[in-house]
Design an enzyme around this catalytic site. Structure first.
Site, mmCIF file in Angstrom:
data_model
loop_
_atom_site.group_PDB
_atom_site.id
_atom_site.type_symbol
_atom_site.label_atom_id
_atom_site.label_comp_id
_atom_site.label_asym_id
_atom_site.label_seq_id
_atom_site.Cartn_x
_atom_site.Cartn_y
_atom_site.Cartn_z
ATOM 1 N N ASN A 262 0.814 -1.217 0.000
ATOM 2 C CA ASN A 262 0.000 0.000 0.000
ATOM 3 C C ASN A 262 0.851 1.272 0.000
ATOM 4 O O ASN A 262 0.322 2.370 0.214
ATOM 5 C CB ASN A 262 -0.912 0.019 1.228
ATOM 6 C CG ASN A 262 -2.007 -1.028 1.146
ATOM 7 O OD1 ASN A 262 -2.461 -1.388 0.067
ATOM 8 N ND2 ASN A 262 -2.428 -1.533 2.292
ATOM 9 N N GLU B 126 -16.116 4.478 2.796
ATOM 10 C CA GLU B 126 -14.728 4.701 2.416
ATOM 11 C C GLU B 126 -14.706 5.627 1.214
ATOM 12 O O GLU B 126 -15.690 5.736 0.470
ATOM 13 C CB GLU B 126 -14.047 3.377 2.072
ATOM 14 C CG GLU B 126 -13.947 2.409 3.237
ATOM 15 C CD GLU B 126 -13.162 1.157 2.881
ATOM 16 O OE1 GLU B 126 -11.995 1.294 2.452
ATOM 17 O OE2 GLU B 126 -13.700 0.050 3.024
ATOM 18 N N SER C 280 -10.800 -0.621 -0.680
ATOM 19 C CA SER C 280 -9.477 -1.226 -0.676
ATOM 20 C C SER C 280 -9.358 -2.479 -1.524
ATOM 21 O O SER C 280 -8.270 -2.815 -1.984
ATOM 22 C CB SER C 280 -9.053 -1.547 0.761
ATOM 23 O OG SER C 280 -9.978 -2.433 1.378
ATOM 24 N N ASP D 52 -13.901 7.378 5.581
ATOM 25 C CA ASP D 52 -12.626 6.699 5.834
ATOM 26 C C ASP D 52 -11.783 6.878 4.573
ATOM 27 O O ASP D 52 -12.032 6.242 3.551
ATOM 28 C CB ASP D 52 -12.875 5.223 6.136
ATOM 29 C CG ASP D 52 -11.590 4.442 6.339
ATOM 30 O OD1 ASP D 52 -10.495 5.020 6.180
ATOM 31 O OD2 ASP D 52 -11.670 3.229 6.626
ATOM 32 N N HIS E 266 -7.351 4.983 1.721
ATOM 33 C CA HIS E 266 -6.719 4.716 0.427
ATOM 34 C C HIS E 266 -6.875 5.868 -0.557
ATOM 35 O O HIS E 266 -6.488 5.745 -1.719
ATOM 36 C CB HIS E 266 -7.303 3.434 -0.172
ATOM 37 C CG HIS E 266 -7.034 2.217 0.650
ATOM 38 N ND1 HIS E 266 -5.885 1.457 0.527
ATOM 39 C CD2 HIS E 266 -7.756 1.637 1.643
ATOM 40 C CE1 HIS E 266 -5.923 0.460 1.397
ATOM 41 N NE2 HIS E 266 -7.043 0.544 2.083
ATOM 42 N N LYS F 297 -0.480 3.949 4.350
ATOM 43 C CA LYS F 297 -0.558 3.785 2.899
ATOM 44 C C LYS F 297 0.326 4.844 2.228
ATOM 45 O O LYS F 297 1.519 4.704 2.203
ATOM 46 C CB LYS F 297 -2.014 3.868 2.419
ATOM 47 C CG LYS F 297 -2.836 2.613 2.679
ATOM 48 C CD LYS F 297 -3.310 2.492 4.096
ATOM 49 C CE LYS F 297 -4.179 1.282 4.349
ATOM 50 N NZ LYS F 297 -4.579 1.168 5.763
#
Length: 384
Positions: free
Chosen positions: A49, A175, A179, A204, A207, A236
């Site tokens: 990541n 998110e 992910s 969230d 990523h 990440k």
């Protein structure tokens, strides 16, 4: 161990093995840029990541070493005792200025940050609405917390709107970048729905932060509206570890008083906080890292488009769909034989019959790495 516990554990482990779902932890000899080494063999790493390549950046390593020399290697206590120092406060201020919030609280991981928010802010009678594909930390907190949880269809704003009746206290959580699929949530539309229904919003951005937007502002670059709560993680694009919850003064004060994950956890070290400040500056100013990710992404899609297995995304996460778990394991092993490290992702992390390779790109990769990956994928698919 009693026989009952022994029998239960053995049955669960055997079931995982029978279903090709048994997981193994590998100890890597070294991790350097896009290369990893295990048992004396080197691989090109397409499972990290470390999207911007900061984890092995010489510039960030030197900054961290200087911080250790200045501040030592531990904080020694929780934030509310003696664990909060000037570097922590400086990092919080930097994040707030960058992302447009008045307060930030630092946590040891994104998992604990997500759970601290949901466990602390929600009460019995509240409504928690979550995207069906949210991270396990969010879903688990929803199941264990006191609120009534409903999961709306993935990225489906029409389905979300069915639950937004305005008759009870509601928090909507999603998110920004998912992910396992690499797709992006419709942040602007979701925030509009929350505003119209007077619901809290929580994003969230694990990523997305560092990757999306010209200066890496992540979810904040996807809408002019600001979510009430923004969770960013440092494991990440930042190349380090830890997390932060960004919010308003009232929520921050409330979490400080009542969030057990924050109150009873040792703070990250001052040196770590200082290194994170350096990483945040690099993310905002070194635009070439995001530009390189875009170029590598285009290269990969062009190379393997005929195979129709790679899901095209606008993020560094590139799912290669395999279906059955055994298929994903076989392809992963075939690539390892060719010096490519990609991890097979299987249920329950992803839905049944959607096992995949989670291919991730990094600014630390070279064009030649993408060529090697593409050739190895085509060769392996022909052989399987």
């Amino acid at each position: 161990m009693t026989q009952a516990f022994k029998t239960r554990i053995e049955a669960a482990l055997n079931a995982r093995k029978d279903q090709a779902l048994f997981r193994t932890v590998h100890a890597f000899d070294s991790v350097k840029q896009s290369q990893i080494s295990i048992d004396g063999r080197s691989y090109i790493n397409f499972s990290s990541n470390d999207y911007l390549g900061l984890a092995s950046s010489d510039e960030l390593k030197i900054a961290y070493q200087d911080s250790v020399t200045k501040y030592g290697i531990g904080s020694g206590a929780s934030p509310l005792v003696t664990g909060h120092s000037t570097p922590h406060r400086s990092l919080e201020s930097q994040l707030c200025e960058w992302l447009g919030y008045s307060r930030a609280l630092l946590f040891g991981s994104g998992f604990s940050a997500n759970q601290a928010v949901l466990f602390t802010l929600l009460e019995k009678g509240d409504l928690l609405l979550q995207d069906r594909l949210n991270h396990a930390s969010l879903i688990e907190a929803g199941h264990l917390g006191p609120a009534n949880m409903r999961r709306f269809k993935h990225n489906d704003m029409e389905d979300l709107s069915r639950y937004l009746n305005g008759s009870q206290n509601t928090l909507v959580a999603t998110e920004s970048v998912f992910s396992m699929d690499g797709d992006i949530a419709p942040i602007d539309a979701l925030l509009e729905h929350c505003r119209a229904s007077q619901s809290w919003s929580m994003i969230d951005d694990a990523h997305g932060i560092g990757v999306l937007g010209e200066d890496g502002r992540g979810a904040r670059s996807l809408s002019e509206h600001r979510p009430d709560i923004l969770v960013i993680t440092f494991g990440k694009a930042f190349g380090l570890n830890g997390a932060a919850v960004l919010c308003g003064d009232d929520i921050a004060d409330y979490l400080t008083q009542f969030a057990r994950h924050y109150i009873y956890s040792t703070a990250m070290s001052p040196a770590h906080a200082s290194a994170l400040s350096k990483a945040a500056s690099m993310i905002q100013t070194q635009h070439w890292r995001r530009e390189k990710l875009f170029d590598l992404s285009e290269q990969l899609h062009n190379k393997v488009s005929d195979l129709h297995c790679l899901v095209e995304t606008k993020t560094p996460i590139k799912p290669w769909l395999c279906g059955e778990s055994n298929n994903a394991i076989d392809l992963s092993n075939a690539l390892k034989e060719q010096g490519i490290w990609t991890t097979a992702i299987r249920p329950p992390t992803v839905p049944k019959n959607s096992a995949r390779l989670r291919i991730t790109l990094s600014a630390a990769h070279h064009e030649s790495d993408i060529d090697t990956l593409s050739y190895s994928l085509m060769r392996s698919m022909e052989a399987l």
